[in-house]
Design a protein around this motif. Structure first.
Motif, PDB file in Angstrom:
ATOM      1  N   VAL A 244       0.874  -1.173   0.000  1.00  0.00           N
ATOM      2  CA  VAL A 244       0.000   0.000   0.000  1.00  0.00           C
ATOM      3  C   VAL A 244       0.910   1.222   0.000  1.00  0.00           C
ATOM      4  O   VAL A 244       1.716   1.413   0.924  1.00  0.00           O
ATOM      5  CB  VAL A 244      -0.935   0.027   1.223  1.00  0.00           C
ATOM      6  CG1 VAL A 244      -1.736   1.325   1.241  1.00  0.00           C
ATOM      7  CG2 VAL A 244      -1.885  -1.175   1.199  1.00  0.00           C
ATOM      8  N   LEU A 245       0.814   2.024  -1.058  1.00  0.00           N
ATOM      9  CA  LEU A 245       1.701   3.166  -1.235  1.00  0.00           C
ATOM     10  C   LEU A 245       0.885   4.432  -1.456  1.00  0.00           C
ATOM     11  O   LEU A 245      -0.193   4.388  -2.048  1.00  0.00           O
ATOM     12  CB  LEU A 245       2.618   2.958  -2.443  1.00  0.00           C
ATOM     13  CG  LEU A 245       3.398   1.640  -2.510  1.00  0.00           C
ATOM     14  CD1 LEU A 245       4.136   1.535  -3.838  1.00  0.00           C
ATOM     15  CD2 LEU A 245       4.359   1.529  -1.342  1.00  0.00           C
ATOM     16  N   HIS A 246       1.426   5.539  -0.993  1.00  0.00           N
ATOM     17  CA  HIS A 246       0.790   6.824  -1.278  1.00  0.00           C
ATOM     18  C   HIS A 246       1.137   7.243  -2.704  1.00  0.00           C
ATOM     19  O   HIS A 246       2.196   6.884  -3.239  1.00  0.00           O
ATOM     20  CB  HIS A 246       1.268   7.880  -0.280  1.00  0.00           C
ATOM     21  CG  HIS A 246       0.429   9.103  -0.255  1.00  0.00           C
ATOM     22  ND1 HIS A 246       0.552  10.113  -1.190  1.00  0.00           N
ATOM     23  CD2 HIS A 246      -0.575   9.490   0.590  1.00  0.00           C
ATOM     24  CE1 HIS A 246      -0.316  11.068  -0.914  1.00  0.00           C
ATOM     25  NE2 HIS A 246      -1.012  10.726   0.151  1.00  0.00           N
ATOM     26  N   GLU A 247       0.249   7.968  -3.342  1.00  0.00           N
ATOM     27  CA  GLU A 247       0.486   8.421  -4.711  1.00  0.00           C
ATOM     28  C   GLU A 247       1.776   9.227  -4.843  1.00  0.00           C
ATOM     29  O   GLU A 247       2.410   9.248  -5.908  1.00  0.00           O
ATOM     30  CB  GLU A 247      -0.703   9.261  -5.201  1.00  0.00           C
ATOM     31  CG  GLU A 247      -0.620   9.661  -6.657  1.00  0.00           C
ATOM     32  CD  GLU A 247      -1.820  10.466  -7.118  1.00  0.00           C
ATOM     33  OE1 GLU A 247      -1.769  10.990  -8.252  1.00  0.00           O
ATOM     34  OE2 GLU A 247      -2.805  10.588  -6.341  1.00  0.00           O
ATOM     35  N   ARG A 248       2.202   9.874  -3.756  1.00  0.00           N
ATOM     36  CA  ARG A 248       3.460  10.636  -3.791  1.00  0.00           C
ATOM     37  C   ARG A 248       4.631   9.756  -4.173  1.00  0.00           C
ATOM     38  O   ARG A 248       5.615  10.237  -4.763  1.00  0.00           O
ATOM     39  CB  ARG A 248       3.714  11.290  -2.429  1.00  0.00           C
ATOM     40  CG  ARG A 248       2.801  12.455  -2.090  1.00  0.00           C
ATOM     41  CD  ARG A 248       3.297  13.185  -0.857  1.00  0.00           C
ATOM     42  NE  ARG A 248       3.283  12.321   0.318  1.00  0.00           N
ATOM     43  CZ  ARG A 248       2.261  12.246   1.172  1.00  0.00           C
ATOM     44  NH1 ARG A 248       1.179  12.970   0.984  1.00  0.00           N
ATOM     45  NH2 ARG A 248       2.323  11.447   2.218  1.00  0.00           N
ATOM     46  N   VAL A 249       4.561   8.489  -3.814  1.00  0.00           N
ATOM     47  CA  VAL A 249       5.642   7.554  -4.155  1.00  0.00           C
ATOM     48  C   VAL A 249       5.850   7.502  -5.671  1.00  0.00           C
ATOM     49  O   VAL A 249       6.980   7.391  -6.151  1.00  0.00           O
ATOM     50  CB  VAL A 249       5.326   6.142  -3.613  1.00  0.00           C
ATOM     51  CG1 VAL A 249       6.359   5.123  -4.090  1.00  0.00           C
ATOM     52  CG2 VAL A 249       5.266   6.160  -2.082  1.00  0.00           C
ATOM     53  N   LEU A 250       4.764   7.595  -6.423  1.00  0.00           N
ATOM     54  CA  LEU A 250       4.843   7.517  -7.882  1.00  0.00           C
ATOM     55  C   LEU A 250       5.366   8.802  -8.496  1.00  0.00           C
ATOM     56  O   LEU A 250       5.967   8.772  -9.581  1.00  0.00           O
ATOM     57  CB  LEU A 250       3.461   7.216  -8.474  1.00  0.00           C
ATOM     58  CG  LEU A 250       2.679   6.051  -7.875  1.00  0.00           C
ATOM     59  CD1 LEU A 250       1.349   5.898  -8.609  1.00  0.00           C
ATOM     60  CD2 LEU A 250       3.485   4.763  -7.933  1.00  0.00           C
TER      61      LEU A 250
ATOM     62  N   ARG B  92      -4.754   7.697  -3.099  1.00  0.00           N
ATOM     63  CA  ARG B  92      -4.787   8.944  -3.867  1.00  0.00           C
ATOM     64  C   ARG B  92      -4.306  10.131  -3.035  1.00  0.00           C
ATOM     65  O   ARG B  92      -4.588  10.235  -1.846  1.00  0.00           O
ATOM     66  CB  ARG B  92      -6.199   9.228  -4.368  1.00  0.00           C
ATOM     67  CG  ARG B  92      -6.530   8.583  -5.707  1.00  0.00           C
ATOM     68  CD  ARG B  92      -5.836   9.292  -6.839  1.00  0.00           C
ATOM     69  NE  ARG B  92      -6.410   8.964  -8.134  1.00  0.00           N
ATOM     70  CZ  ARG B  92      -5.953   9.462  -9.264  1.00  0.00           C
ATOM     71  NH1 ARG B  92      -4.935  10.301  -9.262  1.00  0.00           N
ATOM     72  NH2 ARG B  92      -6.511   9.125 -10.432  1.00  0.00           N
ATOM     73  N   ASP B  93      -3.580  11.033  -3.686  1.00  0.00           N
ATOM     74  CA  ASP B  93      -3.136  12.262  -3.030  1.00  0.00           C
ATOM     75  C   ASP B  93      -4.187  13.334  -3.282  1.00  0.00           C
ATOM     76  O   ASP B  93      -4.163  14.029  -4.298  1.00  0.00           O
ATOM     77  CB  ASP B  93      -1.784  12.695  -3.595  1.00  0.00           C
ATOM     78  CG  ASP B  93      -1.192  13.862  -2.821  1.00  0.00           C
ATOM     79  OD1 ASP B  93      -1.836  14.330  -1.854  1.00  0.00           O
ATOM     80  OD2 ASP B  93      -0.093  14.316  -3.184  1.00  0.00           O
ATOM     81  N   ASP B  94      -5.136  13.457  -2.343  1.00  0.00           N
ATOM     82  CA  ASP B  94      -6.204  14.453  -2.494  1.00  0.00           C
ATOM     83  C   ASP B  94      -6.064  15.576  -1.478  1.00  0.00           C
ATOM     84  O   ASP B  94      -7.002  16.323  -1.219  1.00  0.00           O
ATOM     85  CB  ASP B  94      -7.576  13.789  -2.363  1.00  0.00           C
ATOM     86  CG  ASP B  94      -7.752  13.061  -1.035  1.00  0.00           C
ATOM     87  OD1 ASP B  94      -6.835  13.153  -0.179  1.00  0.00           O
ATOM     88  OD2 ASP B  94      -8.786  12.391  -0.848  1.00  0.00           O
ATOM     89  N   GLY B  95      -4.861  15.689  -0.889  1.00  0.00           N
ATOM     90  CA  GLY B  95      -4.609  16.766   0.051  1.00  0.00           C
ATOM     91  C   GLY B  95      -5.022  16.479   1.469  1.00  0.00           C
ATOM     92  O   GLY B  95      -4.847  17.322   2.345  1.00  0.00           O
TER      93      GLY B  95
ATOM     94  N   PHE C 154      -8.732   2.811   2.513  1.00  0.00           N
ATOM     95  CA  PHE C 154      -8.583   4.138   1.914  1.00  0.00           C
ATOM     96  C   PHE C 154      -8.021   4.069   0.494  1.00  0.00           C
ATOM     97  O   PHE C 154      -8.221   4.966  -0.310  1.00  0.00           O
ATOM     98  CB  PHE C 154      -7.657   5.013   2.768  1.00  0.00           C
ATOM     99  CG  PHE C 154      -8.280   5.511   4.034  1.00  0.00           C
ATOM    100  CD1 PHE C 154      -9.463   6.241   3.996  1.00  0.00           C
ATOM    101  CD2 PHE C 154      -7.692   5.268   5.268  1.00  0.00           C
ATOM    102  CE1 PHE C 154     -10.040   6.721   5.170  1.00  0.00           C
ATOM    103  CE2 PHE C 154      -8.263   5.735   6.437  1.00  0.00           C
ATOM    104  CZ  PHE C 154      -9.451   6.470   6.391  1.00  0.00           C
ATOM    105  N   ALA C 155      -7.287   2.989   0.185  1.00  0.00           N
ATOM    106  CA  ALA C 155      -6.589   2.896  -1.091  1.00  0.00           C
ATOM    107  C   ALA C 155      -7.536   2.552  -2.237  1.00  0.00           C
ATOM    108  O   ALA C 155      -8.645   2.058  -2.039  1.00  0.00           O
ATOM    109  CB  ALA C 155      -5.486   1.842  -0.996  1.00  0.00           C
TER     110      ALA C 155
END
Length: 276
Positions: free
Chosen positions: A163-169, A201-204, A256-257
């Motif tokens: 499980v990774l945050h979009e920031r990783v990409l 997703r990085d939604d802030g 959440f992912a």
């Protein structure tokens, strides 16, 4: 000019596992009256690397140990056995318990909000990450990290769930080419039937109860344990309450992912739009 140890020095039982490996290579090579150039040709590496390995200055790759067992008479797997011990001691002392557990795990559930986990990093990505700390022995650290990935190539590899945050990409590590290769690798993992990759997703907004990378490890026998990354070092937790809390946190992060298919599509989209 390099100076070789005498056989008496080379058989010192107090030597480190890495130095002992190198000395065994040197002794066998000398018994066969073989030069470093000749050994390098036989195991597909250069003379300078052979010299560094013999001095205990470099951690050899698995292929070097396999080559020594093939080239030297009566090897009988001795160099692979010595290599495994040398590799283990190439890791920082605080990290060795985790590596031993990782090798035995049947399932690895990982969360990282910033970086691709080491277990699936490419050489370029790992090098870019590790060199930021300006460490001694960068090549040895990269070799050790990549060797951990061999567990995913076993006939019975552990099931991997990332499980990774979009920031990783989107956080550029190294060059764009390094990122392209890394996202291709991540997409391959996402498309492997036995593994799972989900992206938050990085939604802030902050999602989930934790912001630190951690790994839940499961085994054929024994209870789960959790490893938490931290500065200056990580640590393993085995208390049932801690493992339960980590399991609950991971379940929330998965909730959440994005679904698996959508996560793979996002990786492919970022790969195409940002690093093609």
């Amino acid at each position: 000019m390099t100076v070789e140890l005498s056989p008496d020095d080379a058989t010192d039982p107090g030597l480190s596992p890495l130095r002992n490996f190198g000395n065994e290579v040197m002794l066998e090579r000398m018994r066969m009256n073989m030069s470093r150039v000749e050994l390098g040709r036989a195991v597909a590496c250069g003379e300078s690397l052979v010299a560094k390995i013999e001095r205990g200055d470099r951690v050899p790759q698995r292929e070097f140990a396999e080559g020594c067992d093939r080239v030297f008479p009566h090897g009988n797997g001795r160099f692979m056995r010595l290599w495994r011990l040398a590799l283990r001691y190439a890791y920082p002392p605080w990290f060795r318990p985790y590596v031993a557990l990782e090798e035995k795990a049947t399932a690895l559930r990982m969360f990282n909000p910033v970086l691709v986990p080491g277990i699936v990093q490419t050489r370029g990505y790992a090098t870019a990450i590790l060199k930021e700390g300006r460490p001694m022995g960068l090549e040895d650290l990269v070799t050790s990290r990549l060797e951990r990935q061999r567990i995913l190539e076993r006939e019975d590899p552990p099931r991997l769930w990332l499980v990774l945050h979009e920031r990783v990409l989107r956080n550029v590590v190294g060059t764009e080419e390094v990122m392209r290769e890394q996202l291709v690798r991540l997409l391959q993992i996402a498309e492997t039937p036995t593994h799972r990759v989900q992206i938050i997703r990085d939604d802030g907004r902050q999602h989930g109860p934790v912001g630190s990378p951690f790994v839940l490890m499961s085994f054929d026998e024994g209870a789960d344990v959790v490893h938490v990354d931290g500065f200056p070092r990580g640590y393993v937790l085995a208390e049932q309450e801690d493992v339960t809390d980590a399991t609950d946190a991971y379940d929330l992060l998965r909730a959440f992912a994005m679904p698996l298919d959508e996560s793979a599509e996002l990786i492919n989209s970022v790969l195409r739009d940002c690093y093609s």
